[in-house]
Write a protein that holds these residues in place. Structure first.
Motif, PDB file in Angstrom:
ATOM      1  N   PHE A   3      15.127  58.739  99.677  1.00 41.84           N
ATOM      2  CA  PHE A   3      14.120  59.318  98.806  1.00 41.84           C
ATOM      3  C   PHE A   3      12.792  59.390  99.551  1.00 41.84           C
ATOM      4  CE2 PHE A   3      17.202  57.575  95.826  1.00 41.84           C
ATOM      5  CZ  PHE A   3      17.458  58.708  95.085  1.00 41.84           C
ATOM      6  N   THR A   4      12.012  60.396  99.273  1.00 40.54           N
ATOM      7  CA  THR A   4      10.739  60.610  99.927  1.00 40.54           C
ATOM      8  C   THR A   4       9.739  59.551  99.500  1.00 40.54           C
ATOM      9  OG1 THR A   4      11.222  62.965  99.782  1.00 40.54           O
ATOM     10  CG2 THR A   4       8.987  62.350 100.377  1.00 40.54           C
ATOM     11  N   GLU A   5       9.049  58.985 100.488  1.00 38.38           N
ATOM     12  CA  GLU A   5       8.023  57.982 100.211  1.00 38.38           C
ATOM     13  C   GLU A   5       6.806  58.652  99.586  1.00 38.38           C
ATOM     14  OE1 GLU A   5       8.257  54.634 100.639  1.00 38.38           O
ATOM     15  OE2 GLU A   5      10.340  55.025 101.177  1.00 38.38           O
ATOM     16  N   GLY A   6       6.022  57.863  98.866  1.00 36.58           N
ATOM     17  CA  GLY A   6       4.781  58.378  98.291  1.00 36.58           C
ATOM     18  C   GLY A   6       4.951  59.070  96.953  1.00 36.58           C
ATOM     19  N   LYS A   7       6.150  59.099  96.431  1.00 34.32           N
ATOM     20  CA  LYS A   7       6.375  59.735  95.136  1.00 34.32           C
ATOM     21  C   LYS A   7       6.205  58.697  94.032  1.00 34.32           C
ATOM     22  CE  LYS A   7       9.214  63.562  96.466  1.00 34.32           C
ATOM     23  NZ  LYS A   7      10.193  64.486  95.981  1.00 34.32           N
ATOM     24  N   THR A   8       5.884  59.182  92.850  1.00 34.27           N
ATOM     25  CA  THR A   8       5.756  58.280  91.708  1.00 34.27           C
ATOM     26  C   THR A   8       7.133  57.799  91.280  1.00 34.27           C
ATOM     27  OG1 THR A   8       5.970  60.007  90.035  1.00 34.27           O
ATOM     28  CG2 THR A   8       3.733  59.579  90.890  1.00 34.27           C
ATOM     29  N   LEU A   9       7.141  56.773  90.448  1.00 33.42           N
ATOM     30  CA  LEU A   9       8.406  56.265  89.926  1.00 33.42           C
ATOM     31  C   LEU A   9       9.142  57.365  89.164  1.00 33.42           C
ATOM     32  CD1 LEU A   9      10.416  53.997  89.350  1.00 33.42           C
ATOM     33  CD2 LEU A   9       8.970  53.324  87.412  1.00 33.42           C
ATOM     34  N   ILE A  13      12.909  58.757  89.968  1.00 31.38           N
ATOM     35  CA  ILE A  13      13.990  58.750  88.971  1.00 31.38           C
ATOM     36  C   ILE A  13      14.537  60.163  88.797  1.00 31.38           C
ATOM     37  CG2 ILE A  13      14.550  58.373  86.538  1.00 31.38           C
ATOM     38  CD1 ILE A  13      12.370  56.111  86.603  1.00 31.38           C
ATOM     39  N   GLU A  14      13.643  61.138  88.675  1.00 26.38           N
ATOM     40  CA  GLU A  14      14.062  62.538  88.536  1.00 26.38           C
ATOM     41  C   GLU A  14      14.886  62.969  89.746  1.00 26.38           C
ATOM     42  OE1 GLU A  14      12.118  67.020  88.098  1.00 26.38           O
ATOM     43  OE2 GLU A  14      10.843  65.348  88.703  1.00 26.38           O
ATOM     44  N   GLU A  15      14.414  62.657  90.935  1.00 23.08           N
ATOM     45  CA  GLU A  15      15.109  63.029  92.158  1.00 23.08           C
ATOM     46  C   GLU A  15      16.515  62.417  92.197  1.00 23.08           C
ATOM     47  OE1 GLU A  15      13.766  61.455  96.139  1.00 23.08           O
ATOM     48  OE2 GLU A  15      13.060  63.531  96.285  1.00 23.08           O
TER      49      GLU A  15
END
Length: 162
Positions: A3-9, A13-15
């Motif tokens: 998963f890409t770093e820097g994304k919100t929780l 979860i969506e990803e």
């Protein structure tokens, strides 16, 4: 799967849920809210929030849930297969008012399904942005946005347009 770093929780979860959906040929998954909350070290209400905001009919998903012990959430990806189905979907999903966020969700879904080119997606997003609609009243701006979106999408789907 990384998963890409820097994304919100919520983004993570969506990803994750979209990754699960993409790994099933049927486009249907069943998950338990509690188990998902454990995976992401969050409360189940965070999962509910993601499901309610990121997995909507406008974005091409149907969410069914059953509460109680052993309850689950079923996420169904709703594909658009042909022009007739597309036109019916436009009429059902685009109501009298469309917020910028909802409009962008609709546009992105149609781009992902192959109904819009990247250029068409970008043009539609620009035309529907709040900056491009100089209407002070939010309700009226959302009505104008809805009318524009419906007119453009139905025009793009005309058989004589291509």
């Amino acid at each position: 799967m990384g998963f890409t770093e820097g994304k919100t929780l919520a983004d993570r979860i969506e990803e994750y849920l979209k990754w699960l959906l993409s790994s099933t040929p049927e486009g249907v998954i069943e998950v338990q809210r509690q188990e998902l909350a454990k995976v992401f070290a969050c409360v189940p209400s965070q999962i509910t929030y993601v499901l309610g905001t990121r997995f909507t009919v406008q974005r091409g998903y149907l969410v069914e849930s059953r509460r109680g012990g052993g309850g689950y959430v079923r996420i169904i990806q709703l594909p658009l297969k042909d022009r007739r189905q597309f036109k019916q979907w436009v009429e059902e999903v685009i109501g009298e008012e469309v917020s910028q966020e909802t409009g962008e969700g609709i546009i992105n879904r149609l781009h992902q399904e192959g109904f819009l080119t990247n250029r068409e997606r970008m043009l539609l997003e620009a035309v529907m942005s709040s900056q491009a609609l100089p209407v002070e009243d939010l309700l009226e701006r959302n009505r104008v946005r809805s009318a524009i979106l419906r007119a453009v999408l139905l025009t793009l789907m005309r058989s004589d347009f291509c």
